[in-house]
Design an enzyme around this catalytic site. Structure first.
Site, mmCIF file in Angstrom:
data_model
loop_
_atom_site.group_PDB
_atom_site.id
_atom_site.type_symbol
_atom_site.label_atom_id
_atom_site.label_comp_id
_atom_site.label_asym_id
_atom_site.label_seq_id
_atom_site.Cartn_x
_atom_site.Cartn_y
_atom_site.Cartn_z
ATOM 1 N N HIS A 115 0.807 -1.222 0.000
ATOM 2 C CA HIS A 115 0.000 0.000 0.000
ATOM 3 C C HIS A 115 0.842 1.274 0.000
ATOM 4 C CE1 HIS A 115 0.754 -0.513 4.359
ATOM 5 N NE2 HIS A 115 0.668 0.796 4.415
ATOM 6 N N HIS A 179 4.404 8.746 13.256
ATOM 7 C CA HIS A 179 3.412 7.709 13.584
ATOM 8 C C HIS A 179 4.133 6.471 14.072
ATOM 9 C CE1 HIS A 179 4.461 6.588 9.495
ATOM 10 N NE2 HIS A 179 3.590 5.609 9.400
#
Ligand SMILES: O=C(O)CCc1cccc(O)c1O
Ligand SMILES: [Fe+2]
Length: 313
Positions: A115, A179
């Site tokens: 992805h 993140h």
């Protein structure tokens, strides 16, 4: 040659664990702006820098970066599967140009991507076969990581090599910013996990579904504040964007891996893709950042940013 750069965070949780409607609307507006920016530039080639999440690259051999002359997407998290429209001839020319400039580039003649590569192509171009692309894997997950100055140097060499093609080139970085998603770590992993990270046996559909569900749940926990993950760090994320906006991507050269991880979490190193993209643009001449969007979105486990930049000629 003319060149532009775009940076775009990715998250497999988009559409699966969404934030409040006003946040989605703000992201949609920023992404629409990036799409319009790209449409008006009308790129003839996209050099796409993206990380991998143990779908294509494993510890059996883990290069710091790798350029593909062909690539196939695995279709994780419901993203598109199948071949990317790689411009093999341009990829080979850029690879040679990079090697000639003294960067020890690894080449893949059939890269497996996830992805990280697919999402920006789907979001910005509507699919993985819509535009000629040169995929460049930049390791942003698998430790140990070398100095970020080498990624900046890679971006510079690719920018110079791409400039020789005399085409309209978009340098696109995928990932970040701060993140800390639950990506497995080799150090201290139980033998079964370690073996999977080293060998890369393709997971069964059930194993893949379980792993993806774990990430979705992590997003829910992150948003609820009940988690051990390192929080999103808007201050650091804006410092990253300020540095790229300054037009001097070389300012990242003294950033340490330890500092980046402590400030931005285990996957903050995905900003390497942005650094490479903006260094490539800088290698073609002075540039200006023309748009910049940022929002901390814990539901997506992402310090989520979109930025565009144009070369001044
Ligand atoms: O595939 C995985 O294991 C990690 C998925 C993932 C989650 C949140 C943000 C990301 O950038 C990301 O890649
Ligand atoms: Fe990622």
């Amino acid at each position: 040659m003319s060149a532009v750069a775009v940076g775009l965070s990715h998250s497999p949780l988009i559409g699966k664990n969404d934030p409040a409607p006003d946040v989605i609307a703000a992201v949609d507006t920023a992404v629409d702006e990036a799409r319009a920016f790209i449409r008006s530039f009308d790129p003839e080639l996209v050099v796409l820098y993206a990380p991998d999440h143990y779908n294509g690259f494993f510890y059996k051999e883990m290069p710091p970066f790798c350029l593909a002359t062909e690539a196939n997407a695995v279709g994780d998290f419901g993203s598109a599967a199948g071949p990317l429209s790689v411009d093999t001839e341009a990829a080979r020319a850029i690879a040679l140009g990079v090697l000639d400039r003294g960067i020890d580039l690894t080449i893949s003649a059939r890269m497996t991507v996830d992805h990280g590569f697919v999402q920006p192509l789907e979001i910005l171009f509507g699919g993985i076969d819509q535009v000629p692309v040169v995929p460049v894997f930049v390791n942003g997950v698998a430790t140990p990581l070398g100095p970020v100055s080498r990624i900046r140097a890679l971006g510079t060499a690719i920018g110079e090599a791409a400039a020789a093609l005399d085409r309209r080139v978009l340098f696109l970085g995928s990932g970040g910013l701060s993140h800390d998603p639950p990506v497995p770590v080799l150090e201290g992993a139980p033998p079964r996990v370690a073996d999977a990270l080293i060998e890369g046996h393709p997971p069964t559909p059930e194993q893949r579904a379980r792993g993806e569900q774990r990430v979705v749940q992590a997003g829910r926990d992150y948003a609820a504040g009940s988690t051990a993950m390192i929080p999103i760090n808007p201050t650091w994320d804006n410092l990253v964007l300020d540095t790229l906006a300054s037009g001097r991507p070389e300012d990242v050269d003294d950033w340490s891996v330890e500092w980046m991880g402590a400030e931005g979490g285990g996957s903050a190193h995905e900003v390497r893709t942005w650094i490479a993209a903006f260094a490539s643009l800088a290698a073609t001449g002075k540039y200006q950042m023309t748009s910049r969007f940022y929002r901390a979105i814990p539901e997506w486990i992402a310090g989520f940013a979109v930025a565009t930049a144009v070369g001044e000629r």
